[in-house]
Design a protein around this motif. Structure first.
Motif, PDB file in Angstrom:
ATOM      1  N   ARG A   2       0.831  -1.198   0.000  1.00  5.12           N
ATOM      2  CA  ARG A   2       0.000   0.000   0.000  1.00  5.12           C
ATOM      3  C   ARG A   2       0.867   1.251   0.000  1.00  5.12           C
ATOM      4  O   ARG A   2       0.551   2.246   0.647  1.00  5.12           O
ATOM      5  N   HIS A   3       1.978   1.202  -0.665  1.00  7.76           N
ATOM      6  CA  HIS A   3       2.855   2.353  -0.810  1.00  7.76           C
ATOM      7  C   HIS A   3       3.532   2.282  -2.168  1.00  7.76           C
ATOM      8  O   HIS A   3       3.422   1.283  -2.876  1.00  7.76           O
ATOM      9  N   PHE A   4       4.186   3.355  -2.545  1.00 11.45           N
ATOM     10  CA  PHE A   4       4.883   3.439  -3.807  1.00 11.45           C
ATOM     11  C   PHE A   4       6.388   3.369  -3.581  1.00 11.45           C
ATOM     12  O   PHE A   4       6.922   4.034  -2.676  1.00 11.45           O
ATOM     13  N   GLN A   5       7.059   2.583  -4.386  1.00 12.03           N
ATOM     14  CA  GLN A   5       8.519   2.646  -4.456  1.00 12.03           C
ATOM     15  C   GLN A   5       8.893   3.788  -5.404  1.00 12.03           C
ATOM     16  O   GLN A   5       8.226   4.004  -6.421  1.00 12.03           O
ATOM     17  N   GLN A   6       9.950   4.518  -5.052  1.00 10.33           N
ATOM     18  CA  GLN A   6      10.378   5.641  -5.877  1.00 10.33           C
ATOM     19  C   GLN A   6      11.660   5.289  -6.621  1.00 10.33           C
ATOM     20  O   GLN A   6      12.514   4.570  -6.096  1.00 10.33           O
ATOM     21  N   LEU A   7      11.802   5.859  -7.815  1.00 10.37           N
ATOM     22  CA  LEU A   7      13.007   5.668  -8.607  1.00 10.37           C
ATOM     23  C   LEU A   7      13.336   6.996  -9.308  1.00 10.37           C
ATOM     24  O   LEU A   7      12.426   7.641  -9.866  1.00 10.37           O
ATOM     25  N   TYR A   8      14.644   7.394  -9.229  1.00  9.45           N
ATOM     26  CA  TYR A   8      15.114   8.574  -9.950  1.00  9.45           C
ATOM     27  C   TYR A   8      16.028   8.087 -11.069  1.00  9.45           C
ATOM     28  O   TYR A   8      16.945   7.293 -10.838  1.00  9.45           O
ATOM     29  N   TYR A   9      15.769   8.589 -12.281  1.00  5.34           N
ATOM     30  CA  TYR A   9      16.603   8.178 -13.417  1.00  5.34           C
ATOM     31  C   TYR A   9      17.007   9.446 -14.176  1.00  5.34           C
ATOM     32  O   TYR A   9      16.150  10.242 -14.587  1.00  5.34           O
ATOM     33  N   THR A  10      18.318   9.643 -14.362  1.00  3.67           N
ATOM     34  CA  THR A  10      18.815  10.826 -15.062  1.00  3.67           C
ATOM     35  C   THR A  10      20.292  10.606 -15.424  1.00  3.67           C
ATOM     36  O   THR A  10      20.866   9.553 -15.096  1.00  3.67           O
ATOM     37  N   SER A  11      20.884  11.596 -16.057  1.00  7.21           N
ATOM     38  CA  SER A  11      22.332  11.552 -16.319  1.00  7.21           C
ATOM     39  C   SER A  11      23.028  12.284 -15.161  1.00  7.21           C
ATOM     40  O   SER A  11      22.817  13.492 -14.970  1.00  7.21           O
ATOM     41  N   CYS A  12      23.795  11.532 -14.400  1.00 11.02           N
ATOM     42  CA  CYS A  12      24.419  12.113 -13.198  1.00 11.02           C
ATOM     43  C   CYS A  12      25.772  11.448 -12.957  1.00 11.02           C
ATOM     44  O   CYS A  12      26.110  10.438 -13.574  1.00 11.02           O
ATOM     45  N   ALA A  79       1.524  -1.400 -11.348  1.00 13.82           N
ATOM     46  CA  ALA A  79       1.596  -0.309 -12.313  1.00 13.82           C
ATOM     47  C   ALA A  79       2.719   0.644 -11.948  1.00 13.82           C
ATOM     48  O   ALA A  79       3.158   0.712 -10.789  1.00 13.82           O
ATOM     49  N   THR A  80       3.150   1.371 -12.960  1.00 16.97           N
ATOM     50  CA  THR A  80       4.227   2.346 -12.793  1.00 16.97           C
ATOM     51  C   THR A  80       3.800   3.666 -13.417  1.00 16.97           C
ATOM     52  O   THR A  80       3.258   3.678 -14.536  1.00 16.97           O
ATOM     53  N   VAL A  81       4.028   4.763 -12.694  1.00 15.24           N
ATOM     54  CA  VAL A  81       3.767   6.083 -13.228  1.00 15.24           C
ATOM     55  C   VAL A  81       5.037   6.905 -13.033  1.00 15.24           C
ATOM     56  O   VAL A  81       5.718   6.784 -12.003  1.00 15.24           O
ATOM     57  N   LEU A  82       5.384   7.703 -14.025  1.00 15.39           N
ATOM     58  CA  LEU A  82       6.577   8.511 -13.882  1.00 15.39           C
ATOM     59  C   LEU A  82       6.377   9.863 -14.565  1.00 15.39           C
ATOM     60  O   LEU A  82       5.610   9.961 -15.533  1.00 15.39           O
ATOM     61  N   CYS A  83       7.045  10.844 -14.051  1.00 22.88           N
ATOM     62  CA  CYS A  83       7.008  12.178 -14.620  1.00 22.88           C
ATOM     63  C   CYS A  83       8.409  12.474 -15.162  1.00 22.88           C
ATOM     64  O   CYS A  83       9.403  12.448 -14.416  1.00 22.88           O
ATOM     65  N   VAL A  84       8.503  12.756 -16.441  1.00 25.85           N
ATOM     66  CA  VAL A  84       9.790  12.990 -17.093  1.00 25.85           C
ATOM     67  C   VAL A  84       9.832  14.456 -17.542  1.00 25.85           C
ATOM     68  O   VAL A  84       8.953  14.906 -18.290  1.00 25.85           O
ATOM     69  N   ARG A  85      10.869  15.153 -17.075  1.00 24.20           N
ATOM     70  CA  ARG A  85      11.035  16.560 -17.449  1.00 24.20           C
ATOM     71  C   ARG A  85      12.411  16.756 -18.088  1.00 24.20           C
ATOM     72  O   ARG A  85      13.387  16.106 -17.702  1.00 24.20           O
ATOM     73  N   TYR A  86      12.470  17.691 -18.993  1.00 16.43           N
ATOM     74  CA  TYR A  86      13.743  18.043 -19.626  1.00 16.43           C
ATOM     75  C   TYR A  86      14.501  18.989 -18.688  1.00 16.43           C
ATOM     76  O   TYR A  86      13.954  19.987 -18.197  1.00 16.43           O
ATOM     77  N   VAL A  87      15.772  18.662 -18.423  1.00 12.99           N
ATOM     78  CA  VAL A  87      16.576  19.501 -17.517  1.00 12.99           C
ATOM     79  C   VAL A  87      17.760  20.142 -18.244  1.00 12.99           C
ATOM     80  O   VAL A  87      18.613  20.780 -17.600  1.00 12.99           O
ATOM     81  N   GLY A  96      20.589  17.640 -23.520  1.00  9.35           N
ATOM     82  CA  GLY A  96      19.874  16.374 -23.751  1.00  9.35           C
ATOM     83  C   GLY A  96      19.545  15.622 -22.487  1.00  9.35           C
ATOM     84  O   GLY A  96      19.004  14.522 -22.542  1.00  9.35           O
ATOM     85  N   ASN A  97      19.810  16.207 -21.342  1.00 10.79           N
ATOM     86  CA  ASN A  97      19.549  15.502 -20.091  1.00 10.79           C
ATOM     87  C   ASN A  97      18.072  15.664 -19.703  1.00 10.79           C
ATOM     88  O   ASN A  97      17.425  16.671 -19.997  1.00 10.79           O
ATOM     89  N   TYR A  98      17.566  14.668 -19.046  1.00  8.94           N
ATOM     90  CA  TYR A  98      16.191  14.711 -18.521  1.00  8.94           C
ATOM     91  C   TYR A  98      16.194  14.017 -17.170  1.00  8.94           C
ATOM     92  O   TYR A  98      17.097  13.256 -16.824  1.00  8.94           O
ATOM     93  N   PHE A  99      15.141  14.268 -16.425  1.00  3.59           N
ATOM     94  CA  PHE A  99      15.019  13.666 -15.094  1.00  3.59           C
ATOM     95  C   PHE A  99      13.677  12.958 -15.045  1.00  3.59           C
ATOM     96  O   PHE A  99      12.625  13.562 -15.290  1.00  3.59           O
ATOM     97  N   ALA A 100      13.719  11.645 -14.722  1.00  8.74           N
ATOM     98  CA  ALA A 100      12.506  10.829 -14.602  1.00  8.74           C
ATOM     99  C   ALA A 100      12.317  10.427 -13.154  1.00  8.74           C
ATOM    100  O   ALA A 100      13.193   9.789 -12.567  1.00  8.74           O
ATOM    101  N   HIS A 101      11.185  10.843 -12.594  1.00  4.42           N
ATOM    102  CA  HIS A 101      10.823  10.433 -11.239  1.00  4.42           C
ATOM    103  C   HIS A 101       9.674   9.433 -11.390  1.00  4.42           C
ATOM    104  O   HIS A 101       8.600   9.752 -11.901  1.00  4.42           O
ATOM    105  N   ALA A 102       9.923   8.196 -10.933  1.00  4.50           N
ATOM    106  CA  ALA A 102       8.945   7.116 -11.120  1.00  4.50           C
ATOM    107  C   ALA A 102       8.389   6.650  -9.789  1.00  4.50           C
ATOM    108  O   ALA A 102       9.094   6.623  -8.776  1.00  4.50           O
TER     109      ALA A 102
END
Length: 833
Positions: A2-12, A79-87, A96-102
């Motif tokens: 009953r909770h969400f796992q978080q994932l950060y994906y980007t160029s770092c 299910a998975t939901v993520l917000c992807v923004r251009y950074v 060309g870098n972006y940040f995806a928070h899932a």
């Protein structure tokens, strides 16, 4: 979970990979490799070309935001939901870098508290900042963004292409339940998110949870999600093999596809985004749990809507009514739905009301069931009375109260709505079919009214005639009323006897007119006119009604009017046999027998009927009924019939058939024409006497005699004495006999055949029979017999008497040929020895 796992994906520089570049910067504890792969596949981002070098906060805010959702099962639990923004730039200052928070959950609906994935648009939960640590906490109950039903409603009211929502929703349904993807093009991902939200709110919740989407993808052809958003830059491009898999709604340019819109989609868009959620909550009480397609969902949604006071379109009503009969899971709710549909829609047809009545009864609502049944009876009566296309045959009403209500309505319709005789007929038939308890005095009154109206009907249509006939058949009082109406018509005005030959008096039977002798006689006369073959028995029935034994001139002229006032031979024989021999007959009967005997005779059947009449009239008592000329004709005819069977020799029989030229008697002349020649050929021939008689035959009879004899000669396998005698008679006819050329040819052929084809013994017999009447011909036959005997060949044939003979005559029979004459057989081969 009953909770969400978080994932950060980007160029770092620091992340799970241990080196700089695109990688998971941080994840919650327990994230599986499978989840990381799924996020990595969804996280890719390409900015529009015009925004690739964005690096200021203002320019970065203009870059499209991709809110992406992907369920991993059909129910949308995992299910998975993520917000992807251009950074913009990465740590190495490269664009060309972006940040995806899932966010990922194994029970997304529970973890989100019923939140729809699209409602996470612009949620404060989303970040674009890397984590200093590679492990981040799980998340419970993320806060929604500003996107809700009110915001979507305002968006649609202000959008110039809001009317395209039904097609968009229909396309989304097709993508979910069939195949393919829907591409939405608009000027901003903000707008695209609102379109996705409208679709999500209107879809059934189970389907909405299974709807995958991405609010921004630069190249939609590389995605297989259900909903794909993109901006006008760059132009869309699909490979030819992929075009059918993508349905494009370009709200930026106002270009839209043609998409079939199911009735459910029209209902949902009428309900609207603002009211959809309550309707879906109500629908849970009506759905069975197996619904998938729009057709599956249509009836439950429509049932929930009408129960909640929402008006339905005709297609929705049709869906609900068709569904109710099989919706056994509804229980009492089925009766509630039937009640709501019935109260809100007053223009339902018979079939629809029948289904609602059954649903009300199955759901236990007797009051509504009876109310609908009452309306049904009215509809059915009116439809049947007017012969409407949708009219159904009446069926027995078994419930006593329902029968009584239907009877009262039936009487009211008779008094206030029936205008024509056909309408009255059909309404009476409806009462019989439904077994209404109509009082006998009411039925007698109504059938008499109808009968009077029917007697004035001219040339009714075939359908109306059948209906009246059916009413007379199934309703006994109608017969009585019709007979009464006919009697009253005859009493009011004389000269109406032909009523029984008209519709509908022709439908009455003899039993219907018992005790009414005048009506019964007119009825029988009309029957004789309709069925002339039954006139004689009907005449004797009329005589019985009158108490008489012999017909008079009036009755005979009334019964035999067409085609002439004459009995046929068969009718005359029937009448003669039925008339009592102990009673005198009216003089007119003698005249009618005389006319019957004087009729022409064309064939064997007519001759047989005439002979039968003569035999009946030969009775001594009946013989006294005939005029002298008719009596002489009967006596002569029967003598000829006796001669045909008792004569012992052909010329003797011929002598009996000498008919005076002054007597134009059809029967004797028909006997001579049809029977004399065949009978002569069956009798022995006295050659000397018959040679003289043949010249007395008429040319027609002589043609026939020669033709039949030629057939017998050429077709016989055994030459008996009778055939031999007739051949001898013909072959010895003197050369000077007055014969036509055709007859001469026939004689020649008969003379020639024996010498070529008969056995020697038969040829010798012919020689003996011929010799007393033609020695030269006998010598010739003797010569031919000797030449055909076995042994050394005899002397060559000498020219002589038969040089002129032809080999055969034509096998075409002369006219007429009697029925006892065999047909010519031209295929027979000549035989000889």
């Amino acid at each position: 979970m009953r909770h969400f796992q978080q994932l950060y994906y980007t160029s770092c520089e620091h992340g799970l990979s241990g080196f700089s570049g695109f990688q998971f910067n941080a994840v919650s504890a327990g994230v599986t490799a499978e989840t990381r792969l799924a996020v990595e596949a969804l996280a890719g981002y390409e900015p529009p070309r015009s925004l690739v070098e964005s690096d200021t906060p203002e320019s970065l805010e203009r870059c499209p935001v991709n809110l992406c959702y992907r369920p991993h099962d059909r129910a949308g639990l995992r299910a998975t939901v993520l917000c992807v923004r251009y950074v913009g730039r990465d740590s190495a200052r490269r664009f060309g870098n972006y940040f995806a928070h899932a966010l990922h959950s194994e029970d997304f609906p529970a973890a989100g508290g019923g939140l729809l994935p699209i409602e996470l648009w612009n949620s404060p939960v989303w970040t674009r900042t890397v984590s200093p640590s590679t492990e981040i906490p799980t998340l419970s109950g993320p806060a929604p963004g500003p996107l809700d039903v009110r915001a979507v409603g305002e968006f649609l009211r202000g959008h110039p292409h809001a009317a395209r929502l039904p097609e968009l929703l229909a396309a989304a349904f097709a993508a979910l339940t069939e195949h393919g993807s829907v591409v939405v093009v608009d000027h901003s991902t903000e707008r695209i998110a609102h379109w996705f939200a409208a679709v999500s709110y209107l879809l059934p919740p189970p389907l909405s949870r299974g709807l995958s989407f991405a609010t921004y993808v630069l190249r939609p052809a590389r995605s297989r999600l259900h909903l794909i958003g993109t901006v006008p830059e760059p132009p869309l491009s699909f490979a030819p093999e992929d075009e059918a898999a993508y349905t494009v709604f370009d709200f930026a340019r106002g270009v839209f596809p043609e998409v079939p819109v199911p009735a459910l989609v029209r209902l949902l868009t009428r309900i609207g985004v603002g009211s959809a959620r309550p309707v879906w909550s109500w629908t849970a009480d009506y759905a069975e749990g197996t619904e998938e397609t729009p057709d599956d969902w249509h009836a439950p949604v429509a049932a929930a809507a009408v129960s909640g006071g929402i008006a339905l379109a005709p297609a929705d009503v049709h869906a609900v009514i068709g569904w109710l009969a099989g919706a056994g899971h509804l229980g009492a709710r089925g009766a509630a739905v039937a009640t709501a549909v019935h109260r809100e829609h007053r223009d339902l047809d018979d079939t629809q009301l029948t289904a609602l009545s059954a649903a009300a009864r199955a759901g236990g609502d007797a009051a509504v069931h009876q109310e609908i049944e009452g309306k049904l009876y009215g509809l059915r009566m009116r439809a049947y009375t007017s012969a409407a296309e949708d009219a159904v045959e009446p069926v027995p009403i078994t419930d006593p109260q329902a029968r009584e209500r239907a009877r009262a309505l039936w009487e009211r319709l008779l008094e206030t709505e029936v205008r024509t005789a056909r309408e009255r007929t059909r309404l009476l038939l409806w009462a019989v079919g439904a077994r209404l308890p109509v009082p006998s005095e009411v039925m007698a009154r109504e059938t008499l009214t109808l009968s009077h109206a029917l007697l004035g009907t001219t040339a009714p249509a075939p359908g109306f005639r059948r209906e009246v006939a059916e009413l007379v058949r199934v309703l006994p009082v109608m017969r009585t009323s019709l007979a009464t109406a006919v009697e009253e018509a005859l009493e009011r005005r004389t000269g109406q006897e032909q009523l029984f030959a008209q519709f509908p008096a022709e439908l009455l039977h003899e039993g219907d007119l018992a005790g009414r002798p005048l009506l019964l006689e007119h009825h029988l006369r009309a029957r004789a006119e309709r069925d002339p073959s039954n006139t004689v028995p009907l005449m004797f029935k009329i005589l019985s009604i009158r108490g008489r034994t012999s017909p008079d001139e009036e009755l005979l002229r009334g019964l035999w009017r067409q085609p002439s006032r004459t009995w046929t031979h068969r009718e005359a024989a029937h009448i003669a046999a039925e008339l009592p021999v102990s009673e005198p007959v009216d003089p007119v009967v003698s005249e009618w027998f005389d006319r019957a005997l004087s009729q022409g005779i064309e064939d064997e059947d007519a001759l047989a009927d005439c002979l039968a009449l003569c035999r009946v009239l030969s009775h001594p008592r009946r013989f006294t009924w005939l005029p002298a000329s008719a009596a002489e004709l009967v006596r002569f005819t029967l003598d000829l019939e006796v001669a045909l069977s008792d004569s012992r020799e052909a010329s003797e029989l011929f002598a009996e058939f000498t008919i005076p030229d002054t007597k134009p008697w059809p029967a004797p002349r028909a006997l001579r024409r049809l029977h004399l020649v065949p009978a002569m050929l069956r009798l022995p021939a006295d050659v000397g006497r018959l040679r003289g008689r043949l010249a007395e035959l008429t040319p027609r009879d002589l043609d026939r005699y020669l033709w039949l004899l030629h057939r017998q000669v050429t077709g016989a396998e055994r030459i008996d004495d009778v055939l031999l005698g007739h051949v001898a008679t013909v072959v010895t006819l003197p050369k000077g006999a007055r014969l036509s050329q055709a007859q001469e040819d026939g004689v020649v052929a008969i003379r020639a055949h024996p010498e070529a084809h008969w056995h020697v013994a038969d040829l010798k017999r012919l020689e003996d029979a011929v010799r007393p009447h033609g020695a030269a011909l006998a010598d010739h036959y003797a010569e031919r017999a000797e030449a055909r005997r076995p042994g050394p060949a005899g002397p060559p044939r000498k020219p002589g008497l038969l040089r002129r003979l032809t080999t055969l005559i034509s096998t075409d029979p002369p006219d007429p040929v009697g029925p006892d004459t065999p047909a010519p057989d031209n295929s027979r081969k000549k035989k000889g020895r």
